[in-house]
Write a protein that holds these residues in place. Structure first.
Motif, PDB file in Angstrom:
ATOM      1  N   LYS A  10       0.859  -1.184   0.000  1.00 41.86           N
ATOM      2  CA  LYS A  10       0.000   0.000   0.000  1.00 41.86           C
ATOM      3  C   LYS A  10       0.895   1.233   0.000  1.00 41.86           C
ATOM      4  N   VAL A  11       0.353   2.345  -0.474  1.00 44.42           N
ATOM      5  CA  VAL A  11       1.107   3.594  -0.441  1.00 44.42           C
ATOM      6  C   VAL A  11       1.179   4.074   1.010  1.00 44.42           C
ATOM      7  N   PRO A  12       2.366   4.399   1.514  1.00 46.07           N
ATOM      8  CA  PRO A  12       2.449   4.915   2.884  1.00 46.07           C
ATOM      9  C   PRO A  12       1.718   6.253   3.009  1.00 46.07           C
ATOM     10  N   PHE A  13       1.111   6.488   4.150  1.00 43.33           N
ATOM     11  CA  PHE A  13       0.321   7.698   4.392  1.00 43.33           C
ATOM     12  C   PHE A  13      -0.795   7.835   3.350  1.00 43.33           C
ATOM     13  N   GLU A  14      -1.449   6.724   3.082  1.00 42.34           N
ATOM     14  CA  GLU A  14      -2.495   6.694   2.067  1.00 42.34           C
ATOM     15  C   GLU A  14      -3.588   7.702   2.399  1.00 42.34           C
ATOM     16  N   GLY A  15      -4.085   8.370   1.364  1.00 45.77           N
ATOM     17  CA  GLY A  15      -5.129   9.364   1.573  1.00 45.77           C
ATOM     18  C   GLY A  15      -4.595  10.761   1.807  1.00 45.77           C
ATOM     19  N   MET A  16      -3.279  10.877   1.992  1.00 47.40           N
ATOM     20  CA  MET A  16      -2.650  12.195   2.195  1.00 47.40           C
ATOM     21  C   MET A  16      -1.876  12.601   0.948  1.00 47.40           C
ATOM     22  N   SER A  17      -1.813  13.896   0.714  1.00 48.49           N
ATOM     23  CA  SER A  17      -0.931  14.402  -0.334  1.00 48.49           C
ATOM     24  C   SER A  17       0.506  14.296   0.179  1.00 48.49           C
ATOM     25  N   ASN A  18       1.468  14.525  -0.706  1.00 47.35           N
ATOM     26  CA  ASN A  18       2.869  14.480  -0.276  1.00 47.35           C
ATOM     27  C   ASN A  18       3.146  15.474   0.837  1.00 47.35           C
ATOM     28  N   LEU A  19       2.618  16.684   0.702  1.00 44.08           N
ATOM     29  CA  LEU A  19       2.868  17.704   1.715  1.00 44.08           C
ATOM     30  C   LEU A  19       2.136  17.401   3.019  1.00 44.08           C
ATOM     31  N   GLN A  20       0.938  16.836   2.930  1.00 40.40           N
ATOM     32  CA  GLN A  20       0.222  16.437   4.142  1.00 40.40           C
ATOM     33  C   GLN A  20       0.980  15.339   4.875  1.00 40.40           C
ATOM     34  N   ALA A  21       1.516  14.391   4.107  1.00 39.08           N
ATOM     35  CA  ALA A  21       2.300  13.316   4.718  1.00 39.08           C
ATOM     36  C   ALA A  21       3.553  13.881   5.380  1.00 39.08           C
ATOM     37  N   ALA A  22       4.179  14.848   4.719  1.00 38.73           N
ATOM     38  CA  ALA A  22       5.378  15.470   5.282  1.00 38.73           C
ATOM     39  C   ALA A  22       5.056  16.174   6.593  1.00 38.73           C
ATOM     40  N   TYR A  23       3.991  16.935   6.592  1.00 27.46           N
ATOM     41  CA  TYR A  23       3.610  17.682   7.804  1.00 27.46           C
ATOM     42  C   TYR A  23       3.281  16.721   8.944  1.00 27.46           C
ATOM     43  N   ALA A  24       2.519  15.678   8.643  1.00 26.74           N
ATOM     44  CA  ALA A  24       2.121  14.720   9.678  1.00 26.74           C
ATOM     45  C   ALA A  24       3.332  14.004  10.264  1.00 26.74           C
ATOM     46  N   ALA A  25       4.290  13.623   9.413  1.00 26.90           N
ATOM     47  CA  ALA A  25       5.465  12.907   9.898  1.00 26.90           C
ATOM     48  C   ALA A  25       6.413  13.807  10.677  1.00 26.90           C
ATOM     49  N   ALA A  26       6.589  15.050  10.194  1.00 23.45           N
ATOM     50  CA  ALA A  26       7.576  15.936  10.804  1.00 23.45           C
ATOM     51  C   ALA A  26       7.068  16.627  12.065  1.00 23.45           C
ATOM     52  N   PHE A  27       5.815  17.021  12.070  1.00 28.21           N
ATOM     53  CA  PHE A  27       5.331  17.868  13.165  1.00 28.21           C
ATOM     54  C   PHE A  27       4.320  17.188  14.076  1.00 28.21           C
ATOM     55  N   LYS A  28       3.815  16.028  13.666  1.00 30.95           N
ATOM     56  CA  LYS A  28       2.890  15.285  14.529  1.00 30.95           C
ATOM     57  C   LYS A  28       3.411  13.880  14.842  1.00 30.95           C
ATOM     58  N   ASN A  29       4.614  13.589  14.334  1.00 34.06           N
ATOM     59  CA  ASN A  29       5.254  12.294  14.549  1.00 34.06           C
ATOM     60  C   ASN A  29       4.356  11.128  14.116  1.00 34.06           C
ATOM     61  N   VAL A  30       3.583  11.327  13.043  1.00 37.99           N
ATOM     62  CA  VAL A  30       2.703  10.276  12.515  1.00 37.99           C
ATOM     63  C   VAL A  30       3.541   9.300  11.691  1.00 37.99           C
ATOM     64  N   ARG A  31       3.262   8.002  11.867  1.00 38.74           N
ATOM     65  CA  ARG A  31       3.919   6.965  11.084  1.00 38.74           C
ATOM     66  C   ARG A  31       2.861   5.975  10.602  1.00 38.74           C
ATOM     67  N   PRO A  32       3.146   5.214   9.526  1.00 42.55           N
ATOM     68  CA  PRO A  32       2.224   4.139   9.141  1.00 42.55           C
ATOM     69  C   PRO A  32       2.069   3.152  10.293  1.00 42.55           C
ATOM     70  N   SER A  33       0.979   2.423  10.316  1.00 46.06           N
ATOM     71  CA  SER A  33       0.707   1.505  11.420  1.00 46.06           C
ATOM     72  C   SER A  33       1.615   0.269  11.357  1.00 46.06           C
ATOM     73  N   ALA A  34       2.211  -0.064  12.513  1.00 47.46           N
ATOM     74  CA  ALA A  34       3.027  -1.280  12.612  1.00 47.46           C
ATOM     75  C   ALA A  34       2.256  -2.400  13.299  1.00 47.46           C
ATOM     76  N   GLU A  35       0.942  -2.206  13.438  1.00 50.97           N
ATOM     77  CA  GLU A  35       0.120  -3.242  14.053  1.00 50.97           C
ATOM     78  C   GLU A  35      -0.097  -4.396  13.060  1.00 50.97           C
ATOM     79  N   ASN A  36      -0.540  -5.516  13.597  1.00 50.68           N
ATOM     80  CA  ASN A  36      -0.826  -6.711  12.786  1.00 50.68           C
ATOM     81  C   ASN A  36       0.399  -7.225  12.033  1.00 50.68           C
ATOM     82  N   LEU A  37       1.577  -6.944  12.581  1.00 51.11           N
ATOM     83  CA  LEU A  37       2.813  -7.477  12.025  1.00 51.11           C
ATOM     84  C   LEU A  37       3.494  -8.328  13.088  1.00 51.11           C
ATOM     85  N   PRO A  38       4.307  -9.298  12.673  1.00 52.20           N
ATOM     86  CA  PRO A  38       5.089 -10.032  13.669  1.00 52.20           C
ATOM     87  C   PRO A  38       5.913  -9.061  14.515  1.00 52.20           C
ATOM     88  N   GLU A  39       6.084  -9.390  15.761  1.00 51.04           N
ATOM     89  CA  GLU A  39       6.758  -8.467  16.685  1.00 51.04           C
ATOM     90  C   GLU A  39       8.137  -8.057  16.180  1.00 51.04           C
TER      91      GLU A  39
END
Length: 352
Positions: free
Chosen positions: A230-259
């Protein structure tokens, strides 16, 4: 040599004669890729199938200087490093236009490969094997003091059998000025480490310090994409993804993966760059995980090796099992074949 701006003026850049190609031996076929700064064509050089990257010069004097600097840096770095997971550099020329020639990889980009698979996902051992290829390429670059800074699926190419990934495009070299990167490379924000693009909040010209750990962040985003397709930060534009990662510390979900995989992802994309692992550590973590899901077969007794039909034990996962078949020259089979492009093949010197 490097100027104060971090650029190599092309008239000061001296290409080692052993890498200088004669345009008369270069034949250009159909276009296979295009970016903001260059077009890439399938072609031939001395009967070898190659990829020919022709750099746009631009029109404004400042554009010309930047693109000449980009060309000089890319050639300098490609000629410095050799690794089975880095696209093989063949040569370059500066006149009549700036050209970089590399091996031709017929498997396409990792981005296209994943798109063609959707909504299906890669098998876990394949995803991890690809990740090992990428990690080994970056480890090699870092050992030579090179930071890639633009790790993303578009810059990762597959061999013809689609079993091996190789890293390409050194256009965003570490020496590149932050100003150029900020104005020209916004499309890469989705994979780029926050400490690189958060400089938009600083005064123009103010430098932001960063280190090789920017590649660890990008690697984590690519690994997440390999595992989920899947595209990381799906549903966000490039700049929205940048803002979320840099200033809100948002990351793609690591849930439902082996530990173990979740630990690799979350450690690589930590906000503090210094807390991220280096690529030697990343490779070891990936290998440890791969052994848990696909343990190596028992060693074959040495006496069998004397047999005419000898069966050899497998090499470490993620290497031979994922590499393209090669002949005794080290080339992929297609590299020695005559090119049969879908388009017109013309002599480079006649076109330019």
């Amino acid at each position: 040599m490097e100027s104060g701006s971090g650029l190599y003026p092309v008239d000061e850049f001296r290409l080692d004669p052993k890498w200088l190609i004669d345009p008369k031996n270069l034949y250009v076929g159909p276009r296979i890729g295009e970016g903001a700064h260059a077009k890439v064509y399938e072609g031939k050089y001395k009967n070898q199938a190659v990829a020919i990257k022709i750099v746009h010069k631009g029109e404004a004097p400042e554009d010309i200087a930047k693109r000449e600097g980009r060309f000089a840096r890319e050639v300098a770095m490609l000629s410095r490093v050799q690794h089975k997971n880095l696209v093989k550099f063949i040569g370059a020329c500066k006149e009549p236009v700036m050209v970089i020639v590399t091996e031709l990889l017929l498997g396409g980009t990792l981005r296209k490969y994943l798109l063609n698979m959707r909504p299906k996902c890669l098998e876990t051992h394949v995803a991890v094997g690809f990740a090992l290829d990428i990690a080994r390429a970056i480890e090699c670059l870092h050992s030579h003091g090179i930071i890639h800074r633009d790790l993303k699926p578009d810059n990762l190419l597959l061999t013809e059998d689609q079993k091996t990934v190789k890293l390409a495009d050194f256009g965003l070299a570490r020496e590149e000025t932050l100003t150029e990167m900020m104005t020209a490379e916004t499309g890469t924000y989705r994979w780029m480490a926050p400490e690189l693009y958060s400089t938009v909040t600083l005064r123009q010209g103010e430098k932001k310090h960063y280190n090789h750990k920017v590649d660890a962040y990008s690697f984590a985003i690519v690994l997440w994409e390999l595992l989920h397709n899947k595209v990381p930060f799906e549903g966000m534009s490039n700049l929205q993804a940048a803002y979320a990662a840099a200033f809100k510390n948002v990351r793609p979900s690591a849930e439902n993966l082996p530990e173990e995989m979740a630990v690799i992802l979350t450690s690589c994309w930590q906000e503090d760059p210094n807390a991220r692992p280096n690529f030697t550590q990343i490779i070891q973590m990936l290998l440890n995980y791969l052994y848990t899901v696909s343990p190596p077969e028992p060693m074959v007794p040495s006496r069998i090796f004397a047999s005419e039909n000898a069966v050899f034990p497998p090499e470490s996962p993620g290497t031979r099992s994922l590499m393209a078949k090669r002949d005794d020259t080290g080339e992929t089979p297609r590299a020695k074949d005559e090119i049969k492009p879908n388009g017109f093949l013309c002599c480079f010197s006649q076109c330019y």
